[in-house]
Design a protein around this motif. Structure first.
Motif, mmCIF file in Angstrom:
data_model
loop_
_atom_site.group_PDB
_atom_site.id
_atom_site.type_symbol
_atom_site.label_atom_id
_atom_site.label_comp_id
_atom_site.label_asym_id
_atom_site.label_seq_id
_atom_site.Cartn_x
_atom_site.Cartn_y
_atom_site.Cartn_z
ATOM 1 N N PHE A 50 97.592 5.582 32.302
ATOM 2 C CA PHE A 50 98.271 5.517 33.589
ATOM 3 C C PHE A 50 97.384 5.096 34.763
ATOM 4 O O PHE A 50 97.851 5.068 35.904
ATOM 5 N N VAL A 51 96.130 4.782 34.503
ATOM 6 C CA VAL A 51 95.279 4.234 35.564
ATOM 7 C C VAL A 51 94.962 2.786 35.215
ATOM 8 O O VAL A 51 94.390 2.502 34.165
ATOM 9 N N ARG A 52 95.345 1.881 36.106
ATOM 10 C CA ARG A 52 95.145 0.452 35.885
ATOM 11 C C ARG A 52 94.178 -0.083 36.944
ATOM 12 O O ARG A 52 94.418 0.075 38.139
ATOM 13 N N VAL A 53 93.106 -0.693 36.481
ATOM 14 C CA VAL A 53 92.087 -1.230 37.376
ATOM 15 C C VAL A 53 92.291 -2.737 37.514
ATOM 16 O O VAL A 53 92.361 -3.450 36.508
ATOM 17 N N ARG A 54 92.381 -3.207 38.751
ATOM 18 C CA ARG A 54 92.663 -4.616 39.003
ATOM 19 C C ARG A 54 91.412 -5.484 38.827
ATOM 20 O O ARG A 54 90.297 -5.042 39.137
ATOM 21 N N PRO A 55 91.596 -6.728 38.394
ATOM 22 C CA PRO A 55 90.460 -7.659 38.287
ATOM 23 C C PRO A 55 89.839 -7.933 39.656
ATOM 24 O O PRO A 55 90.472 -7.733 40.701
ATOM 25 N N GLU A 56 88.610 -8.420 39.639
ATOM 26 C CA GLU A 56 87.891 -8.690 40.874
ATOM 27 C C GLU A 56 88.677 -9.656 41.771
ATOM 28 O O GLU A 56 89.224 -10.655 41.313
ATOM 29 N N GLY A 57 88.730 -9.326 43.050
ATOM 30 C CA GLY A 57 89.399 -10.177 44.019
ATOM 31 C C GLY A 57 90.887 -9.925 44.155
ATOM 32 O O GLY A 57 91.557 -10.565 44.964
ATOM 33 N N THR A 58 91.434 -8.981 43.368
ATOM 34 C CA THR A 58 92.851 -8.648 43.475
ATOM 35 C C THR A 58 93.001 -7.164 43.805
ATOM 36 O O THR A 58 92.189 -6.340 43.368
ATOM 37 N N PHE A 59 94.054 -6.854 44.562
ATOM 38 C CA PHE A 59 94.227 -5.495 45.054
ATOM 39 C C PHE A 59 95.688 -5.073 44.918
ATOM 40 O O PHE A 59 96.593 -5.901 45.064
ATOM 41 N N PRO A 60 95.931 -3.796 44.627
ATOM 42 C CA PRO A 60 97.306 -3.337 44.360
ATOM 43 C C PRO A 60 98.101 -3.100 45.629
ATOM 44 O O PRO A 60 97.547 -2.876 46.707
ATOM 45 N N SER A 61 99.417 -3.121 45.467
ATOM 46 C CA SER A 61 100.335 -2.740 46.545
ATOM 47 C C SER A 61 101.245 -1.640 46.028
ATOM 48 O O SER A 61 101.409 -1.469 44.813
ATOM 49 N N THR A 62 101.856 -0.903 46.931
ATOM 50 C CA THR A 62 102.690 0.235 46.531
ATOM 51 C C THR A 62 103.895 -0.200 45.715
ATOM 52 O O THR A 62 104.342 0.515 44.825
ATOM 53 N N LYS A 63 104.426 -1.382 46.001
ATOM 54 C CA LYS A 63 105.610 -1.867 45.298
ATOM 55 C C LYS A 63 105.347 -2.048 43.809
ATOM 56 O O LYS A 63 106.262 -1.970 42.990
ATOM 57 N N GLU A 64 104.096 -2.267 43.452
ATOM 58 C CA GLU A 64 103.746 -2.568 42.062
ATOM 59 C C GLU A 64 103.661 -1.334 41.166
ATOM 60 O O GLU A 64 103.469 -1.451 39.960
ATOM 61 N N VAL A 65 103.819 -0.135 41.766
ATOM 62 C CA VAL A 65 103.858 1.091 40.965
ATOM 63 C C VAL A 65 105.155 1.871 41.197
ATOM 64 O O VAL A 65 105.323 2.972 40.672
ATOM 65 N N LEU A 66 106.093 1.302 41.941
ATOM 66 C CA LEU A 66 107.319 1.998 42.334
ATOM 67 C C LEU A 66 108.101 2.516 41.130
ATOM 68 O O LEU A 66 108.387 1.778 40.187
ATOM 69 N N GLY A 67 108.422 3.808 41.160
ATOM 70 C CA GLY A 67 109.213 4.416 40.097
ATOM 71 C C GLY A 67 108.447 4.706 38.831
ATOM 72 O O GLY A 67 109.034 5.146 37.841
ATOM 73 N N SER A 68 107.131 4.515 38.842
ATOM 74 C CA SER A 68 106.322 4.679 37.627
ATOM 75 C C SER A 68 105.259 5.752 37.810
ATOM 76 O O SER A 68 104.997 6.220 38.919
ATOM 77 N N ASN A 69 104.594 6.071 36.703
ATOM 78 C CA ASN A 69 103.529 7.073 36.722
ATOM 79 C C ASN A 69 102.138 6.426 36.794
ATOM 80 O O ASN A 69 101.137 7.066 36.527
ATOM 81 N N PHE A 70 102.083 5.166 37.184
ATOM 82 C CA PHE A 70 100.799 4.470 37.254
ATOM 83 C C PHE A 70 100.075 4.751 38.561
ATOM 84 O O PHE A 70 100.695 4.968 39.611
ATOM 85 N N CYS A 71 98.748 4.726 38.467
ATOM 86 C CA CYS A 71 97.868 4.648 39.634
ATOM 87 C C CYS A 71 97.093 3.352 39.480
ATOM 88 O O CYS A 71 96.374 3.163 38.493
ATOM 89 N N ASP A 72 97.255 2.431 40.425
ATOM 90 C CA ASP A 72 96.558 1.150 40.384
ATOM 91 C C ASP A 72 95.413 1.166 41.379
ATOM 92 O O ASP A 72 95.568 1.622 42.526
ATOM 93 N N ILE A 73 94.262 0.636 40.960
ATOM 94 C CA ILE A 73 93.040 0.702 41.766
ATOM 95 C C ILE A 73 92.412 -0.681 41.894
ATOM 96 O O ILE A 73 92.282 -1.409 40.908
ATOM 97 N N GLY A 74 92.026 -1.035 43.118
ATOM 98 C CA GLY A 74 91.270 -2.246 43.384
ATOM 99 C C GLY A 74 89.972 -1.910 44.092
ATOM 100 O O GLY A 74 89.893 -0.904 44.813
ATOM 101 N N LEU A 75 88.938 -2.733 43.900
ATOM 102 C CA LEU A 75 87.598 -2.414 44.396
ATOM 103 C C LEU A 75 86.943 -3.619 45.044
ATOM 104 O O LEU A 75 87.169 -4.761 44.635
#
Length: 345
Positions: free
Chosen positions: A271-296
């Motif tokens: 349930f934790v998804r790490v984004r590739p370099e240069g890309t960052f998550p938005s709230t819409k991309e986890v809506l209704g799900s149990n994911f936590c998306d992370i960008g760095l």
């Protein structure tokens, strides 16, 4: 497994109903709502009509203790502390979605939550249910204190660099934003449409009740008292949390290096998804799900790390994580009942 939900007309409660309806090993037999006992759930939430046919009930602790094996408490803070002891004494396991058992210190709870604290015997029995970090402790718990929504997004974003001592913990700054559902269903001036629409405002500056929860967990991991700068904002959307975190790096390191660390840290956690370099998550991309998306991003010019962490506050930030903890508690695959694809757009 027979389950009950206490607090049956709140947003977290109805999310529990929605998600557990698809869970192959759980049957929600009882939904408690003292304020609307005797009415049907679909009278309050028409979207469950012809899907969930449940009559809301008033709380009878003795009857409840004899009829279910697990209870989810989706109550306002200050309520569950008086219900949990009676359930536990009758052998019923509890997952509390309120803040009543998150803080080990009764004094700290009373200072930040403005309620009388739970009995310290039960505070000592509570296991903090940050699923990806305290997996082993959760498996043998009898009382799980489900984390708050902001702490979930914040701590999952920070934990890899905290555990690997890659940042100066004294420099952590957290800029947090939440949709209006995080305030619950009760009507208030602060969540009135005309106040929220086309508006962005900070609130509870230096006084948010999730501050001590985050600091307590960071202290658990570092062995040192941690003071954070944590600022919350209300944004004009229904669901979602974005936490943007900044901290000074303790060594020279690249974005690629940090991403590799995060991918390794969370590789076994669905349930934790790490984004590739240069890309960052938005709230819409986890809506209704149990994911936590992370960008760095590492800013080589300033020597600072930026971490962006997003969750759905009602799922990963509340009901979804509660079910993930239920799965851990019973030795089931953590994904059971939680394989929802995010809703987009």
């Amino acid at each position: 497994m027979k389950a009950a939900i206490i607090g049956g007309t709140g947003y977290s409660s109805v999310e529990l109903v929605r998600l557990l309806h698809q869970h192959p090993f759980v049957d929600v037999t009882t939904i408690i709502s003292n304020s609307q006992a005797g009415s049907m759930l679909h009278e309050t939430y028409p979207h469950v009509t012809c899907v969930v046919e449940q009559t809301l009930q008033s709380l009878d602790l003795n009857k409840l203790s004899q009829s279910v094996e697990i209870v989810f408490l989706a109550t306002p803070s200050g309520v569950s502390k008086s219900i949990v002891p009676g359930l536990m004494e009758n052998g019923v396991k509890c997952i509390d979605l309120s803040g009543d058992f998150r803080l080990r210190s009764a004094q700290s709870y009373e200072e930040w939550y403005k309620h009388t604290a739970a009995d310290e015997r039960y505070l000592a029995k509570a296991t903090y249910g940050l699923s990806e970090i305290y997996e082993e402790q959760i498996k043998s718990a009898t009382l799980i204190a489900n984390p708050g929504c902001y702490p979930t997004a914040t701590l999952l974003g920070l934990m890899p660099v905290i555990k690997n001592k890659l940042i100066d913990n004294k420099t952590i700054i957290i800029d947090a934003k939440s949709g209006v559902s995080g305030a619950g269903r009760s009507v208030s001036m602060g969540t009135h449409f005309a106040e929220v629409n086309e508006n962005l405002k900070a609130y509870k500056i230096g006084a948010h009740q999730h501050i001590p929860e985050i600091e307590q967990t960071l202290q658990n991991e570092t062995g040192q008292s941690q003071a954070i700068t944590f600022t919350t904002h209300l944004v004009p959307m229904t669901r979602g949390i974005m936490c943007t975190m900044h901290a000074n790096l303790s060594d020279v390191i690249t974005t690629s290096d940090v991403l590799q660390l995060y991918n390794e840290f969370y590789q076994a956690h669905h349930f934790v998804r790490v984004r590739p370099e240069g890309t960052f998550p938005s709230t819409k991309e986890v809506l209704g799900s149990n994911f936590c998306d992370i960008g760095l991003h590492v800013d080589a010019r300033t020597g600072r790390l930026t971490i962006i962490s997003v969750i759905d506050n009602l799922v990963k930030g509340a009901s979804g994580q509660a079910i993930q903890n239920l799965n851990l508690l019973n030795g089931w695959d953590v994904r059971t009942g939680l394989l929802e694809v995010p809703v987009y757009p």
